[in-house]
Motif scaffolding. Structure first.
Motif, PDB file in Angstrom:
ATOM      1  N   LEU A 185      11.233  -5.240   0.069  1.00  0.00           N
ATOM      2  CA  LEU A 185      10.864  -4.484   1.267  1.00  0.00           C
ATOM      3  C   LEU A 185      11.557  -5.074   2.499  1.00  0.00           C
ATOM      4  O   LEU A 185      12.059  -4.341   3.349  1.00  0.00           O
ATOM      5  N   LEU A 746      10.551  10.423   8.634  1.00  0.00           N
ATOM      6  CA  LEU A 746       9.307  10.180   7.890  1.00  0.00           C
ATOM      7  C   LEU A 746       9.485   8.964   6.989  1.00  0.00           C
ATOM      8  O   LEU A 746       8.614   8.095   6.923  1.00  0.00           O
ATOM      9  N   LYS A 747      10.633   8.923   6.356  1.00  0.00           N
ATOM     10  CA  LYS A 747      10.891   7.812   5.440  1.00  0.00           C
ATOM     11  C   LYS A 747      10.932   6.490   6.212  1.00  0.00           C
ATOM     12  O   LYS A 747      10.314   5.498   5.817  1.00  0.00           O
ATOM     13  N   ASN A 749       9.695   5.809   9.174  1.00  0.00           N
ATOM     14  CA  ASN A 749       8.369   5.461   9.703  1.00  0.00           C
ATOM     15  C   ASN A 749       7.467   4.930   8.594  1.00  0.00           C
ATOM     16  O   ASN A 749       6.639   4.047   8.821  1.00  0.00           O
ATOM     17  N   ALA A 750       7.655   5.489   7.410  1.00  0.00           N
ATOM     18  CA  ALA A 750       6.851   5.021   6.282  1.00  0.00           C
ATOM     19  C   ALA A 750       7.217   3.579   5.940  1.00  0.00           C
ATOM     20  O   ALA A 750       6.341   2.742   5.699  1.00  0.00           O
ATOM     21  N   ILE A 751       8.534   3.286   5.957  1.00  0.00           N
ATOM     22  CA  ILE A 751       8.992   1.910   5.687  1.00  0.00           C
ATOM     23  C   ILE A 751       8.434   0.966   6.754  1.00  0.00           C
ATOM     24  O   ILE A 751       7.947  -0.120   6.463  1.00  0.00           O
ATOM     25  N   LEU A 753       5.779   1.392   8.621  1.00  0.00           N
ATOM     26  CA  LEU A 753       4.330   1.232   8.456  1.00  0.00           C
ATOM     27  C   LEU A 753       4.030   0.301   7.292  1.00  0.00           C
ATOM     28  O   LEU A 753       3.185  -0.597   7.403  1.00  0.00           O
ATOM     29  N   LEU A 754       4.751   0.518   6.196  1.00  0.00           N
ATOM     30  CA  LEU A 754       4.538  -0.336   5.021  1.00  0.00           C
ATOM     31  C   LEU A 754       4.823  -1.789   5.383  1.00  0.00           C
ATOM     32  O   LEU A 754       4.041  -2.687   5.057  1.00  0.00           O
TER      33      LEU A 754
ATOM     34  N   LEU B 337      -3.075   1.340   3.104  1.00  0.00           N
ATOM     35  CA  LEU B 337      -2.306   2.577   3.207  1.00  0.00           C
ATOM     36  C   LEU B 337      -3.086   3.747   2.618  1.00  0.00           C
ATOM     37  O   LEU B 337      -3.026   4.870   3.133  1.00  0.00           O
ATOM     38  N   VAL B 357       2.636   9.945   7.296  1.00  0.00           N
ATOM     39  CA  VAL B 357       3.463   8.733   7.231  1.00  0.00           C
ATOM     40  C   VAL B 357       2.854   7.742   6.247  1.00  0.00           C
ATOM     41  O   VAL B 357       3.557   7.112   5.440  1.00  0.00           O
ATOM     42  N   ARG B 360       3.463   8.792   2.742  1.00  0.00           N
ATOM     43  CA  ARG B 360       4.839   8.498   2.361  1.00  0.00           C
ATOM     44  C   ARG B 360       5.028   6.991   2.142  1.00  0.00           C
ATOM     45  O   ARG B 360       5.731   6.569   1.215  1.00  0.00           O
ATOM     46  N   ALA B 361       4.380   6.194   2.991  1.00  0.00           N
ATOM     47  CA  ALA B 361       4.480   4.739   2.853  1.00  0.00           C
ATOM     48  C   ALA B 361       3.903   4.290   1.509  1.00  0.00           C
ATOM     49  O   ALA B 361       4.431   3.378   0.862  1.00  0.00           O
ATOM     50  N   GLU B 364       6.382   5.043  -1.056  1.00  0.00           N
ATOM     51  CA  GLU B 364       7.465   4.051  -0.988  1.00  0.00           C
ATOM     52  C   GLU B 364       7.035   2.747  -1.641  1.00  0.00           C
ATOM     53  O   GLU B 364       7.802   2.097  -2.347  1.00  0.00           O
ATOM     54  N   LEU B 368       8.671   0.890  -4.750  1.00  0.00           N
ATOM     55  CA  LEU B 368       9.090  -0.508  -4.612  1.00  0.00           C
ATOM     56  C   LEU B 368       8.567  -1.348  -5.784  1.00  0.00           C
ATOM     57  O   LEU B 368       9.314  -2.113  -6.420  1.00  0.00           O
TER      58      LEU B 368
END
Lengths: 907, 373
Positions: A185, A746-747, A749-751, A753-754, B337, B357, B360-361, B364, B368
């Motif tokens: 990540l 979106l992708k 922002n998702a990264i 946020l993650l 999440l 979001v 989607r996270a 992801e 991962l």
């Protein structure tokens, strides 16, 4: 990581190969005097494990022994995760790196070159230096575990230390399986975001940024395309407007032309009527003139006849008035004659009245003359007296010679100067005073007065002189007195000049005595004042006249008096009563005047009446004459008017006919005027105005067409550009980009946020980790320093931050209020606590290079106890030049570097 | 009398809703004109009526104008065209192009003036400005020989619109005594039967569909009238080539998305199909990969596709994969999440952490973990 041995050659002072080891897993003390290369070995350990073998530059060149062409070599044997390794590195000349792993009891090559460097470095650090040497920030966990000489303090640490520690701790808190995911990540995140959490830009920018930029550019192009499309539509509207305007202008012009045509017809009619009106007007005026001419003639005839009749009547009346007038004149003429005779009689008394008035005047003059004579006699007597006094004083004053005030001041000044010169002479003279006891004589040889002077017993005799006084007491002594050479001659000269000036000033007064001179001046002043007083009195008596004039006036009055006495001899005996005489004379005069005035009034009234009658008579005659002449004139005029022989009846008939003709002409004219009025405004003028308007409308049409053509050209130009198609194309592109951007955003922002959530969890977990580190460090610190310092608190980056003494509970910063030794001990405690944490999975090497210099013997003993305990979990390598301080360490492996060198040399 | 009624070709139309497929969509609208002419020939009509909006805008590329004129010039059937509100007869309009002077079989009807046509009279109602509240058919007189045909462009009462442009009453044909009123403006086929049930006025709709959700578009009308006053026979004939489909799928249980993907894959002639996929509901973790597959299928096979996963949420009950995550912060992150992905979550949300979001996270994270595993 556990260190087993280290070998160096060609490394600063270690020119020949030197092999130090083996180190034990617990405590090791490498000692030797200063300059034996302890810290150099530490440096070789760092470079061997962390530097790339290809590094170059001054810093690595400095490692090469002075004046030798030797390449620095280092071999480190160590174990990591229960596997033994050996790294061999050669720097500078023919640099190389080789990593070997012990397999089946012998080292087998594992990696070479940069790969070998990286593999070893990754054991300690994730942070890779650039092209140069590894700085402290690249040491990774070694920054905590290894303290260079004198640098126990955490303050010197920097770079990715915290990140590395957290990464190391993170592996523990994430778990063995979570670590790779987190690393993955991180890799993804770092491809998109900067370390500060912003989207990357430039060549490394992620897709979303590229799309955003493309979108931005596309939107700019869209704005341009939209503007162009709007211009196209605007141009279309303008052409439409201009076309409409041109059409309207054409319609306006056509309408105007139509109106002009109609108005022109009207204008022609109007002109014809105007012409007719002029003719009718002329006819009308001629008829009017004829009618008025005949009417006037008839009127004149009637008037003449009437005038003649009236004149005849007037003449008859005037002829009747003439006898009445004659009687009236006779009566008034008699009245005038009578009143004039009365007036002349009264006027005969005038002489008597005048005489009495003159006598009254003379009596008044006589009385006044008498009084004047008395006044003049007294005045002349006083004048004579004063003139005599004035003559006496003037004579006395003339004879008195006295200084004037100005002279007196000059004399006083000269006197003062002379006296001052004398005083200065006296002051300059040498005085010899002799008081003899017996009588004798003295011969003055030099002095103001020379010669013999007798001396009286007990009486002082003074001899003065200058510049010296010399006297001889006969038979006794010659006395000589002298003083400093002075300016007595100057003083004498001043005295002489002042005396001469005084004499000159006073010579005419007969004395130079100031008192006398002042008295003379006072006397002269008094005389002057008396003269002035008498002159003033005399002037007052004379009243700006001279005595001769007074005398002449007196003589004149006396002559007048003599004349009056001659006329009125009785006044000599009895003084006349002028007031009484005046009163009588005036009374007589008033009576006389009154009578004269009355008589004159009567006469004038009678005369005026007579004059009026005369005027009336003259008027009567003139009227008779005038009326007669006028009558004749009128008769002549009448004769002329009637010369055509027409009778009154004929003329009246003609007048009626003319009146009818005039009325007819007037009717015709009015009818034409009514027709003209029916046109309203002058159609001829209107045609002119309309023609101007038509011209303007034509111009307007031309201009509208011109503008329309210009705009049409512009419109066609725009239409060929396909403005809408351009707009459609770019909007489609924007829509496509927006879709892509949205998906990518979106992708991203998702990264983010993650990553953020993961970091947050990590931070929270680490926070839970820091707590035990703080507790362990506090425990160690208190064991060394006692409980005085209370609790140790670490900062966010795990560096020692403050201590909170139990007594106050107030945090105290490390750099204020703590001794150098205490700070040293706190950092050691923190390092050991962190080392414990880092060594949870694997025993780690702790290196302390001469770091407890400020710790006293008592606390050092406690430190050694703590190190002994730590050595159960850590490999500790102490580098020191004071091995005796660590002799108390139980079970420590002491290595004397000097001995090692000797052995190596022998080998 | 037999003629073809068409309208609203909207040549040069912007198709931003289909992104880069816009050009294909535009090109097809031109291509379909050939089909219209072919239909006219096949049906042996006497003339073609185009009821306005031939072009999307007067600002379209002049090459397009030339191209359309060239296509129409080849038609053996006379064509009558009126300008519509998209291409009104204003200065600089597409009708100013000189090409129209040389296309003899094409009549651009610029005035409200009756035209003699085979068997009757045509009453054209050209549009002279973009916006107007005027009924364009009001001028039509009661004169004229034979069958009376009107050609107009406007909004028939009852059509939902914000502000009706060129309003036309529902009984305009009866009011003007027309046998048939050919209408344009509305892109779908719509007919207006009179009191006797006969259709005397109709919208042909556009010859090629213009967007998703458009009903009964992509046709022309063949109109046949035997004599004045007779009921017209109105027959829609399809001409559109592209299919515009909206497909919705609500995920209720495991396997739904897989099933939906198979449905998509089964769609015929995808290269001429534009699809708008609207997927909502709860997705189990093991089907996350389907999202990517569907997206790949749509973008690679179809003329255009839009996939909306906005309303897809990871299953809240499906904690199995999160529970199976490595203990520690990874699992904790997954849990957080999951909370944020729930639209009903009432706790504080970090900035930008919308349910979409967060969902989607979560996906992801799943990818991962799967990758490193």
């Amino acid at each position: 990581m556990i260190l087993h041995s280290i070998s160096v050659s060609g490394w600063r002072c270690h020119i020949d190969p030197l092999n130090v080891g083996p180190f034990q897993e617990g405590l090791n003390v490498l000692h030797g005097p200063n300059a034996t290369g302890k810290s150099t070995l530490f440096e070789a350990l760092l470079r061997g494990l962390l530097d790339g073998h290809r590094v170059s530059g001054k810093e690595i060149e400095a490692i090469r022994p002075w004046g030798r062409s030797l390449a620095p070599n280092v071999i480190v044997e160590f174990s990591h995760e229960e596997t033994d390794y050996r790294i061999t590195k050669r720097f500078l000349d023919k640099s190389s790196s080789k990593l070997e792993r012990k397999e089946n009891g012998r080292y087998v090559a594992l990696a070479e070159g940069g790969d070998a460097d990286d593999r070893v470095r990754n054991i300690l650090s994730r942070s890779v230096p650039g092209r140069g040497l590894a700085k402290q920030e690249h040491w990774g966990i070694a920054q905590v575990l290894w303290a260079p000489q004198g640098e126990l303090d955490f303050g010197a640490l920097s770079g990715n230390l915290i990140a590395d520690i957290k990464a190391s701790l993170g592996t523990q808190v994430t778990g063995s399986e979570g670590g790779p995911a987190e690393k993955k990540l991180d890799t993804i995140y770092s491809r998109i975001f900067t370390a500060g959490g912003k989207l990357k830009t430039g060549k490394d920018a992620p897709e979303v940024v590229r799309l955003g930029e493309s979108l931005e550019k596309a939107r700019e192009r869209r704005a341009e395309a939209l503007a162009q499309q709007q211009q196209f539509e605007e141009a279309s509207r303008r052409v439409e407007d201009l076309r409409a305007r041109r059409q309207q202008a054409k319609l306006d012009a056509a309408e105007l032309q139509k109106e002009i045509n109609a108005t022109r017809t009207k204008a022609e009619d109007f002109r014809n009527l105007l012409s007719e009106k002029e003719k009718l007007d002329a006819k009308y005026k001629a008829a009017e003139a004829q009618y008025n001419g005949l009417k006037d003639r008839i009127g004149q005839i009637k008037s003449a006849r009437k005038e003649i009749k009236e004149a005849q009547e007037l003449l008859q009346k005037l002829a009747e008035d003439i006898p009445l007038y004659d009687q009236e004149r006779e009566s008034h003429d008699k009245e005038v004659t009578d009143s004039k005779s009365d007036l002349e009689d009264i006027r005969k008394d005038r002489e008597k009245v005048d005489e009495s008035l003159a006598a009254a005047d003379e009596a008044r003059d006589f009385t006044e003359n008498h009084k004047a004579l008395e006044r003049l006699s007294t005045q002349l007597e006083k004048v004579t007296e004063l003139q005599e006094q004035l003559s006496g004083f003037r004579k006395e004053r003339t004879e008195l010679v006295a200084p004037a005030t100005k002279d007196l001041r000059a004399i006083q000044k000269a006197t003062k100067e002379r006296d001052e010169a004398r005083i200065r002479i006296d002051a300059a003279l040498i005085t010899l005073e002799i008081v003899p006891e017996e009588a004798g004589s003295l011969e003055v040889i030099s002095g103001e007065e020379t010669g013999t002077k007798s001396l009286q017993p007990g009486k002082a005799t003074k001899i003065k002189g200058s510049p010296e006084v010399v006297a001889e007491l006969t038979g006794v002594a010659r006395l000589r007195a002298s003083g400093p050479p002075g300016s007595i001659d100057d003083h004498r000269k001043e005295f002489s000049q002042a005396s001469k000036q005084l004499q000159k000033l006073t010579q005419s007064f007969g004395t130079d005595d100031p008192v006398e001179l002042e008295a003379l001046a006072d006397k002269a002043e008094n005389l002057n004042k008396q003269i002035d007083g008498i002159e003033q009195q005399l002037s007052a008596f004379l009243s700006e006249q001279t005595p001769d004039e007074l005398e002449q006036e007196k003589n004149k009055i006396e002559a007048s008096q003599a004349k009056l006495i001659k006329k009125h001899s009785e006044w000599k005996k009895k003084f006349p009563d002028s007031a009484k005489l005046r009163s009588h004379a005036q009374e007589a005069n008033r009576s006389f005047v009154s009578k004269v005035e009355e008589a004159e009034a009567r006469w004038e009234k009678a005369q005026a009446a007579l004059n009026a009658v005369d005027i009336k008579g003259a008027g009567l005659e003139a009227q008779i004459d005038g009326t007669g002449k006028q009558m004749k004139s009128t008769e002549t005029r009448l004769a002329e008017l009637e010369s055509d022989g027409k009778t009154d009846e004929v003329m009246d008939t003609e007048l009626s006919e003319l009146a009818i003709g005039w009325d007819a002409a007037k009717g015709n004219l009015k009818e034409t005027e009514t027709k003209l009025a029916g046109f309203g405004d002058n159609p001829v003028d209107i045609v002119e105005k309309l023609e101007i308007q038509l011209q303007a409308a034509d111009d307007s049409t031309g201009k509208a067409l011109e503008a329309e053509n210009i705009e049409q050209g512009r419109l066609e130009n725009l239409s060929t550009q396909g403005t809408y198609t351009n707009l459609a194309n770019i909007e489609e592109k924007i829509a496509a980009l927006e879709d892509q951007f949205k998906a990518e955003d979106l992708k991203v922002n998702a990264i983010r946020l993650l990553h953020d959530i993961l970091s947050q969890c990590h931070a929270e977990t680490l926070s839970a980790v820091i707590g035990p580190v703080e507790a362990a460090a506090t425990r160690t610190m208190q064991r060394i320093t006692g409980e005085r310092l209370g609790q140790l608190k670490l900062g966010e980056s795990m560096e020692p931050d403050v201590v909170i003494p139990g007594v106050s509970g107030v945090p105290v910063a490390l750099n204020s209020g703590l001794s150098g030794g205490e700070r040293e001990q706190i950092h050691l405690a923190t390092r050991l606590a962190l080392a414990d944490l880092l060594a949870k999975e694997e025993r780690q090497l702790v290196v302390l290079d001469d770091v407890l210099a400020a710790t006293d013997a008592g606390r050092l003993a406690r430190v050694m106890t703590i190190l002994e305990e730590a050595a159960q979990r850590l490999q500790i390598l102490i580098l020191t030049c004071h091995p005796e301080r660590y002799r108390g360490l139980d079970g420590a492996n002491f290595i004397d570097l000097e001995t090692v060198k000797v052995v190596s040399d022998d080998v | 009398m037999k003629f073809l009624h068409t309208a609203d070709w909207q040549i040069g139309m912007k198709a931003s809703h289909v992104g880069e497929a816009g050009k294909r969509v535009r090109d097809q609208r031109i291509e379909t004109i050939h089909s219209v002419i072919d239909v006219a020939q096949e049906n042996q009509v006497e003339f073609i009526l185009v009821a306005g909006d031939t072009f999307e805008d007067n600002g379209v590329d002049r090459i397009l104008v030339q191209k359309i004129a060239d296509i129409l010039a080849k038609s053996k059937t006379p064509i009558y065209i009126i300008p519509g509100n998209h291409d009104p007869l204003v200065p600089g309009s597409v009708w100013d192009h000189p090409v129209w002077k040389s296309t003899e079989n094409v009549s651009i009807l610029r005035e409200e003036s009756p035209i003699d046509i085979p068997g009757g009279t045509l009453f054209p109602c050209p549009i002279l400005e973009k916006h107007s509240g005027k009924n364009p058919t009001l001028w039509i007189p009661d004169t004229g020989e034979g069958i009376r045909i009107g050609l107009a462009h406007g909004t028939v009462e009852g059509i939902p619109t914000d502000e009706p442009e060129y309003p036309i009453s529902r009984d305009a044909a009866a009011q003007t005594d027309l046998d048939y009123l050919a209408l344009g403006h509305w892109h779908s086929f719509a007919s207006y039967p009179g009191s006797n049930g006969a259709v005397h006025m109709a919208y042909s709709g556009t010859h090629e569909p213009t967007k998703f959700g458009e009903r009964d578009s992509g046709n022309v009308l063949i109109v046949e009238i035997s004599n004045p006053g007779a009921a017209p026979i109105v027959t829609p004939v399809p001409t559109g080539k592209f299919q515009w489909d909206i497909l919705a799928c609500e995920l209720r249980e495991a396997g739904n998305l897989l099933q939906f993907r198979e449905e998509i894959e089964a769609i015929e002639n995808p290269e001429a199909t534009l699809i708008d996929l609207r997927i909502s509901g709860i997705i189990p973790a093991e089907e996350y990969a389907e999202i990517e597959r569907i997206q790949q299928i749509v973008s690679s096979r179809f003329l255009f596709g839009h996939v909306d996963f906005t309303n897809v949420r990871p299953s809240p009950e499906d904690e199995s994969w999160v529970a199976n995550l490595p203990a520690g912060i990874i699992r904790e992150t997954g849990g957080k999440l999951q909370e944020l992905a729930n639209p009903d979550y009432i706790g504080d949300r970090p900035e930008g952490a919308s349910p979409e979001v967060a969902s989607r996270a979560l996906i992801e994270l799943y990818a991962l973990i799967s990758e490193v595993a």
